[in-house]
Enzyme design. Sequence first.
Site, PDB file in Angstrom:
ATOM      1  N   SER A  93      44.777  48.125  43.082  1.00  0.00           N
ATOM      2  CA  SER A  93      45.129  49.373  42.277  1.00  0.00           C
ATOM      3  C   SER A  93      45.590  49.731  41.111  1.00  0.00           C
ATOM      4  O   SER A  93      46.415  50.195  40.102  1.00  0.00           O
ATOM      5  CB  SER A  93      46.294  49.684  43.126  1.00  0.00           C
ATOM      6  OG  SER A  93      47.520  49.437  43.882  1.00  0.00           O
ATOM      7  N   CYS A  94      46.003  47.876  40.585  1.00  0.00           N
ATOM      8  CA  CYS A  94      46.991  47.469  39.520  1.00  0.00           C
ATOM      9  C   CYS A  94      45.996  47.279  37.975  1.00  0.00           C
ATOM     10  O   CYS A  94      46.024  48.449  36.759  1.00  0.00           O
ATOM     11  CB  CYS A  94      48.284  46.703  39.625  1.00  0.00           C
ATOM     12  SG  CYS A  94      49.133  47.507  40.797  1.00  0.00           S
ATOM     13  N   PHE A  95      45.137  46.450  38.462  1.00  0.00           N
ATOM     14  CA  PHE A  95      44.921  45.765  36.845  1.00  0.00           C
ATOM     15  C   PHE A  95      44.042  46.527  35.843  1.00  0.00           C
ATOM     16  O   PHE A  95      44.306  46.794  35.116  1.00  0.00           O
ATOM     17  CB  PHE A  95      44.079  44.147  37.000  1.00  0.00           C
ATOM     18  CG  PHE A  95      45.383  42.904  37.093  1.00  0.00           C
ATOM     19  CD1 PHE A  95      46.490  43.228  37.660  1.00  0.00           C
ATOM     20  CD2 PHE A  95      44.811  41.758  37.658  1.00  0.00           C
ATOM     21  CE1 PHE A  95      47.381  41.784  38.136  1.00  0.00           C
ATOM     22  CE2 PHE A  95      45.391  41.244  37.997  1.00  0.00           C
ATOM     23  CZ  PHE A  95      46.731  41.141  37.731  1.00  0.00           C
ATOM     24  N   ASP A  97      45.862  49.749  35.082  1.00  0.00           N
ATOM     25  CA  ASP A  97      47.064  49.069  33.664  1.00  0.00           C
ATOM     26  C   ASP A  97      46.573  49.175  32.768  1.00  0.00           C
ATOM     27  O   ASP A  97      47.573  49.555  31.725  1.00  0.00           O
ATOM     28  CB  ASP A  97      47.767  48.198  34.684  1.00  0.00           C
ATOM     29  CG  ASP A  97      49.179  48.699  36.291  1.00  0.00           C
ATOM     30  OD1 ASP A  97      48.395  50.190  36.017  1.00  0.00           O
ATOM     31  OD2 ASP A  97      49.660  48.433  36.302  1.00  0.00           O
TER      32      ASP A  97
END
Length: 430
Positions: free
Chosen positions: A267-269, A272
Site C-alpha cells: 500500500s505504500c511504495f 508514495d
Amino acid sequence: MDVSIIGTGYVGTVTGACFAELGHNVVSVDIDSEKVAQINAGISPIYEPGLSELLKKHAGTRLRATSDYNDAISSSDVTFICVGTPSDEDGNIDLSIVRSASKKIGDALAGREQYHVVVVKSTVVPATTDEVVAPLVRVGGMGGTGGAKGGDVGVAMNPEFLREGKAVHDFMNPDKIVIGGDTRAAGTVASLYEKIPCEITLTDTRTAEMIKYANNSFLATKISFANEIGNICKKLGIDVYEVMAAIGKDYRISEHFLNAGAGFGGSCFPKDVKALIGRAKEIGYDPILLNAVIEVNEEQPMRMIELLTERVGDLRNKRIAVLGLAFKNDTDDIRETRSIPVITELLNRGATVAAYDPLAAGNMRKVFSDIEYCKSAGDALSGSDACLIMTEWDEFGSLDQEFDAMKEIVVIDGRRMVTPDRGLYEGICW
Ligand code: NAD
C-alpha cells in the site's frame, strides 16, 4: 493521555492497540461498522502478528471503537488521522478521505475550549498538514460554523514507518520517531511516546511529511536498483544475490532491500513514489530517478511472463500455479501486489490460474473471482504446466516432492525461494 484515532486500517489499528499498551486511553473511529464491532469484540480486522493479543487485552478497558466522531473527539485530547491516502487516476495523491475526516474533526471540535492536537499520521505530500488539514480542523466543515474557539487546536505531523507483517514490533521498537509541528503541539505528541526508548526528531510539518516520502522512495529505489542490476546479471550469467551480498557489506549501502525479484508492491511504495513524482511535477520538476524506479518495477512482473512463455510457449489452456498472492510474506494485504499484473496477463493469454496463498486468498477473491483458489501449494502445483513464485512465504522454501505432481516441473521463481534439483528452474534475475 486520552487519544482518538481516525481510521482503523493497518496503521490506525496498530497505533490504537499500541498506544493502549503504552497506557493511554484510546477511542478509535471508523466509518466501517464491521471494523468498529470487531475492535470492540477484541478481534483484529487485519492479520498482523501480535495485534490480536493486544486487542483482546485492551478492548473494553483502555481501547474502544465507535463511528461517532463527537464521542471520540470529546473524550480525547489528541486525535490521530490514520485514513488512507490512495493514488488518483494519474498517480497523484487523493486527499479526499483526509479532507472528509478533517472536516468531521473540525465539526466535532466546535466550541471546545480545551487545547486539542490533531496529528496527521497518514502519509501526505508536503504542505498538506498546514494547508489542507489545519484550516479544516480549525474552522470545521459546516461552512465555517464548526471548529474550536480561540485557536485552541494544534496540528502536528507524525509519519508512520511500520512494516506490515511486523507492524506491532516496529511501532513499539522504532528506529526513529519524527514529529513535525510547533513546540506545544509536537511536545504533546512526543509525550505519548515517552515510554518508547527512541530518539525523537522534532521538525516542522512539511519536513516531517517529506521525510516519509524520502524514506519510502529511497527503499523503493534500492529494490529497483537491485532488480536492474539483476536483469543485467541474468544476461551475463552472474548471480545477482552474490553481488548484492557483497555490496551490502559496505556500511554506506547496507544489506537490506537488495533482494532482486518480481518487484515491490504494497500500500505504500508504489503509491508514495508516484505521489512524490506527481507533487514534483506540479512544482515544475521532472524526477528522472523516481520515474525510473517505477518503470523498472512495472516491468519486473512482465519478465516473469516472458520467462514463462520462453519455457512453455503459448499459454492458452495451460494450468499455471501462482504461489503467493500477498504483496509480501506475513500479511494478507494484496494492495499493488505483483501477483495482480501477473495473473491479469496470464488470463489475457488464455491460461487457467491455480492460486495459493496462506493468508491472502480471501482478499484476492475480490479482484479475481473466477480463478481457482487452492488449499495448499501442493494442490496448486498438482497437474500444473508451470509454476510462478510471487511471494516470499517461508513455506515455499521447503517445497520439494510437491513439484513431482506437476505435469512438467517448470518453475519460474520471482523471490529466490526454491531450488528444485530437477525439471526446469529459472529465477527472474538469476
Ligand atoms: P487502510 O486503508 O488500511 O485503512 C484506512 C481506514 O480508514 C479504513 O478502515 C477505512 O474504513 C477508514 N476510513 C475511511 N474513511 C474514513 C473516515 N472518513 N473516517 C474514519 N475512518 C475512515 O489504510 P492504512 O494502510 O492503514 O494506511 C493509512 C495511512 O497510513 C495511509 O496514508 C498510508 O500511506 C499510511 N501508511 C501505511 C502503512 C502500511 O503499511 N499500511 C505504513 C505507513 C504509513
